[in-house]
Write an enzyme that holds these catalytic residues in place. Sequence first.
Site, short mmCIF file in Angstrom:
data_model
loop_
_atom_site.label_atom_id
_atom_site.label_comp_id
_atom_site.label_asym_id
_atom_site.label_seq_id
_atom_site.Cartn_x
_atom_site.Cartn_y
_atom_site.Cartn_z
N GLU A 11 0.80 -1.23 0.00
CA GLU A 11 0.00 0.00 0.00
C GLU A 11 0.84 1.28 0.00
O GLU A 11 0.43 2.28 -0.60
CB GLU A 11 -0.94 0.01 1.22
CG GLU A 11 -2.01 -1.05 1.21
CD GLU A 11 -3.07 -0.80 0.15
OE1 GLU A 11 -3.13 0.32 -0.39
OE2 GLU A 11 -3.86 -1.73 -0.13
N SER B 87 -52.91 -10.61 -14.91
CA SER B 87 -53.87 -9.55 -15.24
C SER B 87 -53.67 -8.25 -14.47
O SER B 87 -54.33 -7.25 -14.77
CB SER B 87 -55.30 -10.05 -15.02
OG SER B 87 -55.62 -11.07 -15.95
#
Length: 794
Positions: free
Chosen positions: A109, A389
Amino acid sequence: MADNNQRPTNSRMANLHPNKGKSRKRIWLQVIKWFFIVAMLVVVSGIGLFAYYAKDAPSISQAQLQSGGTSSLYTRDGKFLLSLGSEKRTYVNNEEIPKELKNAIISVEDRRFYKEGIGLDPIRIIGSVLVNARSKGVAAGGSTITQQLVKLSVFSTAASQRTLRRKAQEAWLSMKVEREFSKEQILEFYINKVYMNYGNYGMGTAADYYYGKDLKDLDLAQTALLAGMPNAPVTYDPYVYPEKAKYRRDIVLKSMLRNDKISKAQYQEAINEPITQGLQPRKNNATSELRKVDDPYIKEVISEVKSKGFNPYNDNLKITVNIDQDAQQKLYDLVNDGSVPFTNDKMQVGATIVDPRTGHIIAIIGGRKLPSVQLGLNRAVQTGRSTGSTIKPVLDYGPAIEYLNWPTSHMLDDSKYVYPGTNIQLYDWDNKYEGKITMRHALEQSRNVPAVKTLSKVGVARASLFARKMGINVPSDSGLSVAIGANASSLQMAGAFAAFANNGIYHKPQFVSKIETPDGLTRNYDSNGTKVMKESTAYIMTDMLKGVLTKGSGTQARIKNLYEAGKTGTVKYSDEELVRYPQYKNSPKDSWFVGYTKLYSIGIWTGYDNLKDGTPSGVGASSAQLLYKQMMSYLMKDKANKDWNKPSTVVRRRIANGTQDKVVSPNASNSSWQLFVKGHAPSNPYSEVTVDKRKDEEDDDIDTRIDTEDDTSSKGQSHSQISSSSSSRSQQSSSQKQSSTSENRNSNNQNNNQQNENRSDNQQNNNNSQQQNQNNQNNNQNQQQNQKNNSNNH
């Protein structure tokens, strides 16, 4: 002479060269001078801009640096709900952190971590700029460990927040942290703050979760894996993506070797170790009962926060959500404690409750009888199921009212129908046809053929646009069969029907109303909504959908004396599925109900995840309606029971049964009240006051009553109050209702005879009779007839 002639020439050249050299020298001096001036201006401007941005930097404390990066959820009234992180974090002090882990983190890092005196690494920053410029993207980062710690503590990691202002403040705070804390403290804060997936914060917590060990007991390869995970904890998950996890681990090991922190032999042994060595079986974090109940809601909150550019696990956010915890608990209990009957325990449900006035999702359930799994499958938002529906109001009849100005009495032909260009015959749910029927009756009884014919008249492209504005994506090139079923979720359906409930204003359903970052940035997400249809369309549709509950396909969902509207939906098994499971022939595959009041819209799907698990049968076929009934009753118990106000753009007429626009006296039998869009209604020979008064006197009950200016007695009363006040009126009119219902049904089965009878009975008093309409000679009917012709052309 020669000497004399040569001398002047040499003299002129000698004079010329010194002037040229001096001129060039002056130019270079000017260039250098201006270069330094410009450089100084840039430096001074940069310092000034940096100072200007830095002065507004948020404060940072040791408590912030030591805390976990998890975000917290709050309800709209400011009460803390829960944290997204693990319920227990294992904090490791500096003396408990192995040197090997520190070396691994620094190597991969921030190699110059101990040499940096200000919390910044100019060499790394310049290097990352060059790399990113070559890649035309963000291929490398220039942040030090100190900068990463600051970012995790007080800033958002959202890409949208990577501004010059934010970078300046980040740099200023990094320098501040470097002055106030030692390198070892900074590294300790970082190791305990980073997110390690599965709700775990800090590498000490991760060591226990993944390996069941303390950090000091991990081997080199395991240490390297944990050191590399914060870069992308989900991507480098050793359970789900072992190849990617190994790739990242080996990068860390190579960085340690290059940084002289391990020997070649150690490196070789570590990279040869299987990534799964020592991994504990994946487990779920212990969850509270609240987390279990709220899991589907939390999952969607996380997804929504990410879609807005934030990281809910690393950004330490305060997230205000729209949940009604009591409603969420009630919905969970109803589907799990037996209050609502289901066919068996494998039958599943997905349900969403939306506030039509705001779009706030107040409760959601993603399944029932589920194990304690965090962020599991949420059936309320999956869109791989047909709506049946329930799509008809959104895709068929809503657009017909909006674009074609159809009245509720518009006549549709329910007869044998074959899809154009195919030999596929369409059947209604009862395998029968009813002939000429009104649009109102077709919707109430959920007739399929009229719905498909309606979509054909409107046009799929125009209907899909109407639906898309309400949050339901129906491809514009879909076939006509989409009229009776489209893929949508319970969340989308609840949101779409909420637009009908809210007078045509649509609010996109949302879980999050506000996000606050640690540095004071606040984003509000409430909106005023979007007008997606005319108010007349919403009112007429709501009026028809009321009938679905009182005398149509949704009577099991009806709540007595409550103003409500809704639509059922069933999905049949395909022929291929019935070949495999012939015993399912007379059962629905999926069962839906979507219903609403002015205050709540509820979308519910019920069915099975897999065909082999069963089919909704017996009382389970009605589970969706029964769940709606109990949930809506709970929600409306102490709420004002208000009807929808009829807009001035809607007019009503008493229409003879079996006709579309034959206006009859308010006293006439064999007739019913129908709604028209203003400007498209037949002329009315009767007084509007008489019509309104007669309408109020003979309405069946509170459920089907159309609101009038005179009807204010029940406005503002709660559901319980209106229930008791109307009970005696309901009893008095029960015999009349039965008689009227019987007459209407008989007249629908004898349309032709009734039409002839109405012509002869009313020819003297009604010049706008069926016969005149057919002959197209009544001036008052010209506008409506032209509209019909236009719709046919469309």
